[in-house]
Scaffold this motif. Structure first.
Motif, short mmCIF file in Angstrom:
data_model
loop_
_atom_site.label_atom_id
_atom_site.label_comp_id
_atom_site.label_asym_id
_atom_site.label_seq_id
_atom_site.Cartn_x
_atom_site.Cartn_y
_atom_site.Cartn_z
N MET A 62 -17.33 42.33 54.10
CA MET A 62 -16.98 42.98 52.84
C MET A 62 -17.17 44.49 52.93
O MET A 62 -16.36 45.25 52.40
CB MET A 62 -17.82 42.41 51.70
N GLY A 63 -18.22 44.94 53.59
CA GLY A 63 -18.44 46.38 53.74
C GLY A 63 -17.34 47.04 54.55
O GLY A 63 -16.89 48.14 54.22
N VAL A 86 -14.67 50.01 53.33
CA VAL A 86 -14.50 51.26 54.09
C VAL A 86 -13.03 51.46 54.46
O VAL A 86 -12.50 52.57 54.34
CB VAL A 86 -15.39 51.24 55.35
N ILE A 87 -12.35 50.41 54.85
CA ILE A 87 -10.93 50.53 55.21
C ILE A 87 -10.09 50.91 54.00
O ILE A 87 -9.21 51.77 54.08
CB ILE A 87 -10.43 49.22 55.86
N LEU A 123 -7.94 57.76 50.92
CA LEU A 123 -8.12 59.17 51.29
C LEU A 123 -6.97 59.67 52.16
O LEU A 123 -6.52 60.81 52.02
CB LEU A 123 -9.45 59.36 52.01
N GLY A 124 -6.49 58.83 53.06
CA GLY A 124 -5.34 59.20 53.88
C GLY A 124 -4.09 59.42 53.04
O GLY A 124 -3.33 60.37 53.26
N TYR A 125 -3.86 58.55 52.07
CA TYR A 125 -2.71 58.69 51.18
C TYR A 125 -2.80 59.98 50.37
O TYR A 125 -1.82 60.73 50.24
CB TYR A 125 -2.61 57.48 50.26
N LEU A 126 -3.98 60.25 49.80
CA LEU A 126 -4.14 61.48 49.01
C LEU A 126 -3.98 62.72 49.88
O LEU A 126 -3.41 63.72 49.44
CB LEU A 126 -5.51 61.48 48.32
N GLY A 127 -4.49 62.67 51.10
CA GLY A 127 -4.31 63.79 52.00
C GLY A 127 -2.86 64.01 52.36
O GLY A 127 -2.39 65.15 52.49
#
Length: 64
Positions: free
Chosen positions: A18-19, A23-24, A30-34
């Motif tokens: 689950m952790g 994280v994924i 974050l990759g999409y927003l970047g």
């Protein structure tokens, strides 16, 4: 009298898969927003736009 020490077994509190899934998902967000906001901002920061006039009036009008 005999002293008995009961040591608890070692436990693995890593959170399991689950952790890693959380994280994924966070990395994908974050990759999409970047990609959406970061790349256009980097393109605009490229070279500054400088406006140079085609001619400059160097005549000075002096009053006496």
């Amino acid at each position: 009298m005999t002293t008995i020490v009961n040591n608890p077994p070692s436990s693995d509190n890593s959170g399991g898969p689950m952790g890693m899934i959380v994280v994924i998902v966070v990395l994908v967000i974050l990759g999409y927003l970047g990609f959406v906001y970061g790349l256009p901002a980097l393109r605009q920061m490229g070279t500054p736009q400088v406006n140079i006039p085609s001619e400059i009036d160097v005549n000075v009008n002096q009053t006496k």
